[in-house]
Design a protein around this motif. Structure first.
Motif, PDB file in Angstrom:
ATOM      1  N   UNK A   1       0.863  -1.182   0.000  1.00  0.00           N
ATOM      2  CA  UNK A   1       0.000   0.000   0.000  1.00  0.00           C
ATOM      3  C   UNK A   1       0.896   1.227   0.000  1.00  0.00           C
ATOM      4  N   UNK A   2       0.548   2.241  -0.812  1.00  0.00           N
ATOM      5  CA  UNK A   2       1.391   3.427  -0.791  1.00  0.00           C
ATOM      6  C   UNK A   2       0.931   4.522  -1.721  1.00  0.00           C
ATOM      7  N   UNK A   3       1.702   5.600  -1.679  1.00  0.00           N
ATOM      8  CA  UNK A   3       1.489   6.765  -2.527  1.00  0.00           C
ATOM      9  C   UNK A   3       2.848   7.350  -2.870  1.00  0.00           C
ATOM     10  N   UNK A   4       2.940   7.936  -4.057  1.00  0.00           N
ATOM     11  CA  UNK A   4       4.210   8.578  -4.434  1.00  0.00           C
ATOM     12  C   UNK A   4       4.220  10.063  -4.109  1.00  0.00           C
ATOM     13  N   UNK A   5       3.072  10.598  -3.701  1.00  0.00           N
ATOM     14  CA  UNK A   5       3.015  12.005  -3.309  1.00  0.00           C
ATOM     15  C   UNK A   5       1.861  12.176  -2.335  1.00  0.00           C
ATOM     16  N   UNK A   6       2.128  11.913  -1.063  1.00  0.00           N
ATOM     17  CA  UNK A   6       1.084  11.957  -0.055  1.00  0.00           C
ATOM     18  C   UNK A   6       1.450  11.025   1.085  1.00  0.00           C
ATOM     19  N   UNK A   7       0.443  10.572   1.816  1.00  0.00           N
ATOM     20  CA  UNK A   7       0.705   9.688   2.944  1.00  0.00           C
ATOM     21  C   UNK A   7      -0.376   8.621   3.039  1.00  0.00           C
ATOM     22  N   UNK A   8      -0.010   7.503   3.682  1.00  0.00           N
ATOM     23  CA  UNK A   8      -0.955   6.424   3.971  1.00  0.00           C
ATOM     24  C   UNK A   8      -1.211   6.453   5.468  1.00  0.00           C
ATOM     25  N   UNK A   9      -2.482   6.513   5.862  1.00  0.00           N
ATOM     26  CA  UNK A   9      -2.798   6.702   7.274  1.00  0.00           C
ATOM     27  C   UNK A   9      -3.863   5.724   7.766  1.00  0.00           C
ATOM     28  N   UNK A  10      -3.723   5.362   9.056  1.00  0.00           N
ATOM     29  CA  UNK A  10      -4.725   4.611   9.827  1.00  0.00           C
ATOM     30  C   UNK A  10      -4.919   3.182   9.350  1.00  0.00           C
TER      31      UNK A  10
ATOM     32  N   UNK B   1       6.250   7.725  -0.803  1.00  0.00           N
ATOM     33  CA  UNK B   1       7.259   8.651  -1.294  1.00  0.00           C
ATOM     34  C   UNK B   1       8.672   8.097  -1.141  1.00  0.00           C
ATOM     35  N   UNK B   2       8.877   6.903  -1.673  1.00  0.00           N
ATOM     36  CA  UNK B   2      10.198   6.297  -1.627  1.00  0.00           C
ATOM     37  C   UNK B   2      10.542   5.760  -3.010  1.00  0.00           C
ATOM     38  N   UNK B   3      11.652   5.062  -3.127  1.00  0.00           N
ATOM     39  CA  UNK B   3      12.073   4.544  -4.430  1.00  0.00           C
ATOM     40  C   UNK B   3      11.077   3.517  -4.979  1.00  0.00           C
ATOM     41  N   UNK B   4      10.484   2.742  -4.079  1.00  0.00           N
ATOM     42  CA  UNK B   4       9.512   1.740  -4.527  1.00  0.00           C
ATOM     43  C   UNK B   4       8.263   2.417  -5.087  1.00  0.00           C
TER      44      UNK B   4
END
Length: 537
Positions: A55-64, A75-78
């Protein structure tokens, strides 16, 4: 009218040429590893949701998010690579040439065959949509929706005749909104729009967007298997050595029982006493005090513990306090950094691989709720499940637990009504049981311990009198082959043995001093019966 005529024409051509493949799956690249992803936007959860996949995002955050069977990549290399691969997959789906031009209303009991379906307006999935592969496991279904996609409550995509979720793709030019109870299949790629999943939604596939927020609430989603996805095997299993003979063991501490507990496997401690176990309820050897076997077990257990404790983990489960709660895990090495509360149900899914190994490492205490359950799915095996716990363990009443528990420097308490298919072993700490059932099903042959069913098939053996004076009689229901009786002293040392050549034999025990002894009756290398006998001179 033109759209209707073109669709009828396409369907007619399809049935005239059934051998043709009308769609080609896109190249997902690293996006295949994600169950939820946005290139630009937030990914948020509310309620208890369960996900398998990254689960992720390239510009933002994953929460809860609670315990995700995958990695969180923000927001990492992956995530950067996933964003690039997602754009490639989107462009390939967008460029696919339609073979059908469909109505905006999907489902309502309709059945579709493989192909590229173009939908010009806002589409709605209602009731059931069936995708039929006609026996072709490589059949690909692509839906090009040139507007938003919504589903009605409890709508469903059903796959038949070899259709696979990994071969179903939804390219949506707008918001994707799934109403409560939707059961969806396939990889959803939204373009510049949000994706919303609601309570009770199930997605066998992926929810990905090139730009837009993803929100989920009490949902269940997992990446599909097949279509070249890797076969998960998990890590190499530890070597238990002599510890494999034991169902209950402490390297340093008492092992005690209250009530009637049935045990398959040896029971003992290498420092302290083993008390409260009835030999009639134990299919294995009870070691009341330390002996050579317990010494070997303690040594081998430490080797297994050190291996598991230093094993690199694949996935960190970030919320140990929410463990269980219908979470589904696959063959991997998992890690939780803190005290863990296991509530309700945990599913272990081997995805059809009988050799898939699960290792769950907890750096802290483990406590379960009452009636907690571990359920094995899709060929998962109890003997391939290992729990490494660095802290005290309390399995509360009427729980159904599976796997070998290896505790580092902590007590193990199995409460009344617990059913453990596996082992409970600790390097240092007391082990206590109370009216439980423990079965180690994979005891090696050199332990000479039978399963309960094997012991029942062998029939009863009478060893009498008990207490004895100068003679011991052994009587069997039927003639046993390659059988013998073995008598051990209180230290576990073999002091007397005799072949069982007839259904009734007599052993000269005049040389045995007053005290407690233990016997094993072994036939063809397997334990038929074991118990305690007392010498009274």
């Amino acid at each position: 009218m033109k759209i209707t005529l073109r669709m009828i024409s396409s369907v007619a051509m399809l049935y005239m040429l059934p051998a043709l493949s009308f769609a080609q799956a896109p190249t997902l690249g690293t996006a295949a590893d994600f169950v939820l992803f946005t290139t630009n936007g937030s990914v948020s959860n509310s309620g208890i949701s369960n996900f398998t996949g990254n689960i992720g995002t390239n510009n933002g955050s994953s929460t809860a998010f609670g315990n995700v069977n995958g990695n969180m990549n923000d927001q990492d290399l992956v995530s950067a690579q996933c964003a690039a691969d997602l754009l490639i997959a989107y462009n390939q789906l967008d460029a696919a040439i339609p073979t059908f031009f469909s109505s905006v209303l999907l489902g309502n009991g309709d059945t579709l065959i493989e192909g590229v379906y173009f939908i010009a307006g806002a589409a709605t999935l209602n009731l059931t949509l069936t995708l039929d592969a006609l026996g072709d496991p490589n059949a690909v279904f692509i839906f090009q929706i040139d507007a938003p996609l919504s589903t009605t409550a409890n709508s469903k995509v059903r796959l038949i005749n070899g259709a696979k979720a990994c071969n179903v793709f939804w390219k949506v030019e707008g918001l994707v909104s799934m109403a409560s109870g939707t059961s969806m299949c396939g990889t959803i790629i939204a373009n510049n729009a949000a994706i919303n999943m609601n309570t009770g939604d199930t997605l066998e596939g992926r929810a990905l967007t090139t730009a837009g927020a993803i929100t989920v609430d009490g949902s269940f989603a997992y990446t599909p298997i097949g279509c070249g996805s890797p076969v998960l095997t998990g890590p190499p299993a530890p070597t238990l050595g002599g510890a494999a003979c034991y169902a209950l063991f402490s390297g340093n501490g008492s092992v005690t029982n209250a009530g009637i507990s049935t045990i398959t496997g040896d029971v003992g401690t290498n420092v302290g006493l083993t008390t409260g176990y009835n030999s009639l309820d134990v299919t294995g050897m009870i070691h009341p005090i330390p002996d050579g076997s317990t010494g070997a077990c303690a040594s081998d257990l430490l080797v297994a513990y050190n291996y598991l404790n230093t094993l690199p983990y694949d996935i960190e489960l970030l919320y140990p306090a929410q463990f269980g709660s219908n979470l589904s895990l696959t063959p991997h090495t998992y890690y939780m950094n803190g005290a863990t509360t296991f509530t309700d149900t945990l599913f272990l899914d081997a995805q059809g691989n009988t050799n898939g190994v699960f290792v769950i490492r907890i750096d802290g205490a483990l406590t379960t709720s009452t009636y907690a359950k571990v359920i094995l799915l899709n060929a998962a095996q109890e003997n391939n499940v290992y729990w490494l716990v660095n802290g005290a363990i309390e399995i509360n009443g009427y729980s159904e637990f599976k796997g070998s528990i290896i505790c580092g420097n902590g007590a193990i308490d199995l409460k009344s009504g617990t059913v453990l298919e596996g082992r409970a072993l600790t390097t240092d700490g007391a082990v206590s049981t109370s009216a439980v059932s423990t079965t180690a099903s994979d005891i090696p042959g050199n332990c000479a311990t039978l399963s309960v069913n094997d012991a029942m098939q062998a029939g009863n053996v009478s060893v009498y009198p008990n207490p004895f004076n100068t003679q011991i009689h052994v009587q069997t229901e039927s003639q046993l082959k390659n059988a013998g009786v073995y008598i051990y002293n209180y230290l576990g040392e073999l002091i007397l043995e005799k072949n069982i050549s007839n259904q009734l034999i007599t052993i000269d025990a005049s040389g045995l001093t007053t005290g407690i002894y233990f016997y094993k009756i072994i036939a063809a290398g397997k334990l038929i019966q074991c118990g305690k006998i007392v010498s009274e001179k």
